[in-house]
Design a protein around this motif. Structure first.
Motif, mmCIF file in Angstrom:
data_model
loop_
_atom_site.group_PDB
_atom_site.id
_atom_site.type_symbol
_atom_site.label_atom_id
_atom_site.label_comp_id
_atom_site.label_asym_id
_atom_site.label_seq_id
_atom_site.Cartn_x
_atom_site.Cartn_y
_atom_site.Cartn_z
ATOM 1 N N ASN A 1 0.864 -1.198 0.044
ATOM 2 C CA ASN A 1 0.109 0.009 -0.045
ATOM 3 C C ASN A 1 0.826 1.473 0.043
ATOM 4 O O ASN A 1 1.559 1.650 1.009
ATOM 5 N N VAL A 2 0.698 2.383 -1.198
ATOM 6 C CA VAL A 2 1.653 3.197 -1.251
ATOM 7 C C VAL A 2 1.127 4.524 -1.039
ATOM 8 O O VAL A 2 0.048 4.618 -1.739
ATOM 9 N N HIS A 3 1.422 5.016 -0.086
ATOM 10 C CA HIS A 3 1.112 6.432 0.050
ATOM 11 C C HIS A 3 1.774 7.459 -0.559
ATOM 12 O O HIS A 3 2.648 7.651 -0.490
ATOM 13 N N ARG A 4 0.904 8.250 -1.171
ATOM 14 C CA ARG A 4 1.793 9.147 -2.207
ATOM 15 C C ARG A 4 2.134 10.354 -1.362
ATOM 16 O O ARG A 4 1.680 10.715 -0.301
ATOM 17 N N PHE A 5 3.513 10.842 -1.779
ATOM 18 C CA PHE A 5 4.111 11.701 -0.914
ATOM 19 C C PHE A 5 3.584 13.136 -1.199
ATOM 20 O O PHE A 5 2.600 13.263 -2.161
ATOM 21 N N PHE A 6 3.961 14.193 -0.489
ATOM 22 C CA PHE A 6 3.579 15.634 -0.284
ATOM 23 C C PHE A 6 2.174 15.818 -0.283
ATOM 24 O O PHE A 6 1.526 16.803 -0.769
ATOM 25 N N GLY A 7 1.664 14.824 0.561
ATOM 26 C CA GLY A 7 0.113 15.314 0.962
ATOM 27 C C GLY A 7 -0.822 15.071 0.045
ATOM 28 O O GLY A 7 -2.130 15.361 0.143
ATOM 29 N N HIS A 8 -0.734 14.149 -1.238
ATOM 30 C CA HIS A 8 -1.670 14.067 -2.226
ATOM 31 C C HIS A 8 -2.845 12.901 -1.754
ATOM 32 O O HIS A 8 -3.915 12.919 -2.410
ATOM 33 N N GLY A 9 -2.418 12.115 -0.985
ATOM 34 C CA GLY A 9 -3.420 11.326 -0.335
ATOM 35 C C GLY A 9 -3.683 9.972 -1.407
ATOM 36 O O GLY A 9 -4.708 9.371 -1.035
ATOM 37 N N HIS A 10 -3.066 9.946 -2.238
ATOM 38 C CA HIS A 10 -3.387 8.662 -3.237
ATOM 39 C C HIS A 10 -2.669 7.550 -2.741
ATOM 40 O O HIS A 10 -1.775 7.406 -1.993
ATOM 41 N N GLU A 11 -3.461 6.519 -3.045
ATOM 42 C CA GLU A 11 -2.912 4.995 -2.502
ATOM 43 C C GLU A 11 -2.885 3.952 -3.614
ATOM 44 O O GLU A 11 -3.804 4.074 -4.366
ATOM 45 N N LEU A 12 -2.142 3.333 -3.698
ATOM 46 C CA LEU A 12 -1.845 2.174 -4.975
ATOM 47 C C LEU A 12 -1.653 0.919 -4.303
ATOM 48 O O LEU A 12 -0.753 0.762 -3.554
ATOM 49 N N GLU A 13 -2.531 0.077 -4.718
ATOM 50 C CA GLU A 13 -2.137 -1.479 -4.352
ATOM 51 C C GLU A 13 -1.270 -1.932 -5.461
ATOM 52 O O GLU A 13 -1.441 -2.063 -6.609
ATOM 53 N N ALA A 14 -0.188 -2.683 -5.268
ATOM 54 C CA ALA A 14 0.995 -3.159 -6.288
ATOM 55 C C ALA A 14 1.465 -4.168 -5.547
ATOM 56 O O ALA A 14 1.708 -4.352 -4.344
ATOM 57 N N ARG A 15 2.308 -5.113 -6.541
ATOM 58 C CA ARG A 15 3.412 -5.973 -6.132
ATOM 59 C C ARG A 15 4.630 -5.436 -6.785
ATOM 60 O O ARG A 15 5.008 -5.920 -7.831
ATOM 61 N N PRO A 16 5.162 -4.607 -6.277
ATOM 62 C CA PRO A 16 6.554 -3.907 -6.907
ATOM 63 C C PRO A 16 7.842 -4.784 -6.746
ATOM 64 O O PRO A 16 7.891 -5.585 -5.720
ATOM 65 N N THR A 17 8.658 -4.697 -7.819
ATOM 66 C CA THR A 17 10.011 -5.511 -7.472
ATOM 67 C C THR A 17 10.913 -4.648 -7.642
ATOM 68 O O THR A 17 12.156 -5.058 -7.642
ATOM 69 N N PHE A 18 10.820 -3.210 -7.831
ATOM 70 C CA PHE A 18 11.607 -2.275 -7.825
ATOM 71 C C PHE A 18 11.468 -1.094 -6.843
ATOM 72 O O PHE A 18 10.569 -0.294 -7.366
ATOM 73 N N VAL A 19 12.179 -0.624 -5.992
ATOM 74 C CA VAL A 19 11.813 0.451 -5.089
ATOM 75 C C VAL A 19 13.058 1.548 -5.799
ATOM 76 O O VAL A 19 14.175 1.402 -5.356
ATOM 77 N N SER A 20 12.457 2.275 -6.777
ATOM 78 C CA SER A 20 13.132 3.199 -7.588
ATOM 79 C C SER A 20 13.402 4.367 -6.802
ATOM 80 O O SER A 20 14.264 5.210 -7.516
ATOM 81 N N GLU A 21 13.063 4.589 -5.798
ATOM 82 C CA GLU A 21 13.622 5.772 -4.749
ATOM 83 C C GLU A 21 13.595 5.343 -3.312
ATOM 84 O O GLU A 21 12.319 4.877 -2.985
ATOM 85 N N TYR A 22 14.668 5.498 -2.717
ATOM 86 C CA TYR A 22 14.618 5.168 -1.240
ATOM 87 C C TYR A 22 15.963 5.829 -0.545
ATOM 88 O O TYR A 22 16.673 6.524 -1.438
ATOM 89 N N GLY A 23 15.752 5.738 0.597
ATOM 90 C CA GLY A 23 16.758 6.403 1.424
ATOM 91 C C GLY A 23 16.710 8.002 1.495
ATOM 92 O O GLY A 23 16.025 8.477 2.143
#
Length: 574
Positions: free
Chosen positions: A467-489
């Motif tokens: 469950n991905v909470h979209r950043f910067f207060g947009h409040g969007h959620e995405l149900e996904a099965r990701p295999t790539f965390v393309s930004e972290y840290g």
């Protein structure tokens, strides 16, 4: 001409080299045109230009000699050049190339308009033969740049007077090499290379100008040893040539084994190269030549303190790759910028994998203007960079808005896949994926606590979703099965600078930073369904202080520590 006496003197298109060329970098006459009335005032003719600028550096940069970072909607350039006499023999073509000029460009030669181009990130050229004369010729270039309209791609260029957050100093006008090339009457205009490792051959698609019935010939070699030769007759300006190879050397991560290639077509000759590899995706994992590859990527934004978008030297381009490799990364997300061919060529030679991206930030892709102001230039990017083996995938969009036009995103995917069926594709990195468009589901997650990070990703090991909470207060959620965390840290580390920013709470000590980096990275490496990571970011950029190197490229920590963490065997590599 002494090429070493001018900035960025190297040949600007390393994958397609011809002998007859002139580098036009260096001092040009220059004039700021804030009211955008220069054409009405005759700037394209002989109106005086009162300043000078050093090309190929943008007006905002220190290296340009101007360093004016305020908004400017229009700038003009002028210089004279005398061509070799044999360049103007009947039937010869002289092309003016501009590596990149932000954003809309118009060119005059001796006061005669020779062409326009829209797009601030990709290379373009005009045949100026008809406008040339014997002796001295005057070249005039105008660039207009309306970055605040949200109707053009601007990447990380600030839409406010000053830089802020993750938005940085703007680039206006010319920011890559300007050069002239002289060609015979019939010449090769474009190529696409299709490596076939199973049949041990290279398939070449070529387009030509003129030369109906002439022979296109290709000769390959490896480390100086002949590897194969092929020929085909050109009809209708097109040809497909199969080049069998005597021996197979695979292009792999960390091993950029490249074949040299010579192409001839009548009097035209170009020296090129290619890599033999096959890119596949299985269950969201990259397979290169049939083997799974864990992508250990770093976010590279390609900004420089003295040149902004433009590296001061080609050596600095290479040094950035080496800095990444020293930390243990095997590639990069080339983020919100189309990188220059010289950089991509270095990636090819080093076996350094990259994702090609466009600078979609600043463009409102809910508007109809997105079609006109994004898609044509993206097609030019695909055409220019198709032959680079280092590019393993395309991701034209990053963190797109909730009200994006889904028809535009679908068309972008269709066009990209039709042009290039050999690489992976991600529709829009991080947030608003459209089902069915992406090969690899990716997410951005800047959780700073390794335990919480692991807990959130744990369901993916079974049948769960994320469950991905979209950043910067947009409040969007995405149900996904990701295999790539393309930004972290994105961990902020600048103890002497309280004003800058990064993600999360800044560590209180160097050891806390290292523990956090290790913990977050190992969550991804050891996850059984994860195939890629991308750490934010390689260097600080202006006020964003979450780089592993400072903006002036000094390591903040011992690179050996990061290297030891990142080069641990990943779960998918077992």
């Amino acid at each position: 001409m002494n090429q070493t006496a001018i900035p960025r003197p190297e040949y600007p298109r390393p994958q397609f080299v011809r002998a007859a060329w002139i580098n036009l970098n260096g001092t040009w006459s220059y004039r700021t045109d804030r009211p955008e009335s220069g054409e009405a005032r005759g700037f394209q003719h002989d109106a005086p230009f009162t300043e000078t600028i050093t090309v190929p550096f943008c007006r905002e940069s220190r290296l340009s000699g101007i360093g004016d970072t305020d908004f400017c909607d229009s700038v003009w350039y002028r210089r004279t050049v005398t061509l070799p006499a044999d360049w103007q023999r009947p039937g010869r073509h002289t092309l003016l190339h501009i590596g990149a000029c932000d954003y809309k460009t118009s060119v005059w030669v001796n006061g005669q308009h020779v062409g326009d181009h829209t797009g601030g990130y990709v290379s373009f050229s005009f045949d100026i033969s008809h406008a040339l004369k014997a002796g001295e010729n005057t070249l005039t270039v105008r660039a207009t740049d309306h970055v605040r309209t949200h109707e053009q791609p601007g990447g990380k260029q600030s839409d406010q007077y000053a830089s802020y957050g993750c938005m940085y100093t703007r680039t206006t006008g010319i920011w890559q090499t300007v050069w002239l090339e002289n060609l015979p009457e019939a010449y090769i205009s474009h190529t696409k290379y299709y490596p076939d490792i199973d049949r041990q051959k290279l398939v070449i698609e070529a387009q030509t100008v003129g030369g109906e019935g002439l022979t296109l010939a290709a000769s390959a070699s490896y480390a100086g040893k002949p590897m194969g030769h092929g020929e085909v007759t050109v009809h209708g300006g097109k040809a497909v040539l199969e080049l069998p190879l005597n021996e197979l050397y695979l292009w792999e991560v960390g091993a950029g084994r490249l074949y040299d290639l010579t192409l001839t077509f009548g009097e035209d000759r170009a020296d090129s190269y290619f890599g033999m590899c096959r890119i596949e995706c299985r269950d969201g994992i990259l397979y290169l030549n049939g083997k799974p590859v864990f992508q250990r990527l770093v976010l590279d934004q390609g900004f420089y303190p003295d040149g902004i978008y433009t590296a001061p030297t080609a050596a600095e381009l290479e040094a950035d790759i080496d800095r990444s490799l020293a930390m243990g990364f095997n590639g990069a997300r080339l983020h919100q910028k189309v990188f220059e061919p010289q950089f991509l060529s270095l990636c090819d030679r080093k076996g350094y994998i990259v994702w090609g991206e466009h600078a979609n930030w600043g463009l409102d892709i809910a508007r109809q203007t997105a079609y006109e102001n994004f898609l044509p230039e993206w097609c030019e990017v695909l055409a220019r960079d198709f032959n680079h083996p280092a590019i393993i995938g395309w991701c034209p969009l990053n963190e797109t808005q909730l009200n994006q036009n889904p028809a535009f995103v679908r068309l972008l995917a269709t066009v990209t896949r039709q042009y290039d069926r050999t690489r992976l594709y991600i529709d829009a990195s991080g947030w608003t994926h459209i089902p069915g468009l992406t090969d690899i589901m990716d997410i951005h997650d800047y959780e700073q606590d390794p335990a919480a990070f692991a807990e959130r990703l744990a369901p993916l090991a079974g049948d769960g979703t994320y469950n991905v909470h979209r950043f910067f207060g947009h409040g969007h959620e995405l149900e996904a099965r990701p295999t790539f965390v393309s930004e972290y840290g994105g961990i902020r580390w600048a103890p002497s600078d309280a004003a800058g920013w990064g993600y999360g709470q800044a560590p209180l000590s160097e050891q806390e930073f290292l523990d956090r980096f290790k913990g977050l990275t190992e969550v991804l490496l050891f996850h059984p369904r994860m195939g890629a990571l991308c750490y934010t970011q390689l260097t600080d950029v202006e006020q964003e202080l979450n780089g592993l190197y400072t903006y002036d490229r000094k390591p903040k920590f011992d690179p050996a520590f990061m290297h030891a963490v990142l080069t641990q065997k990943a779960a998918i590599e077992e």
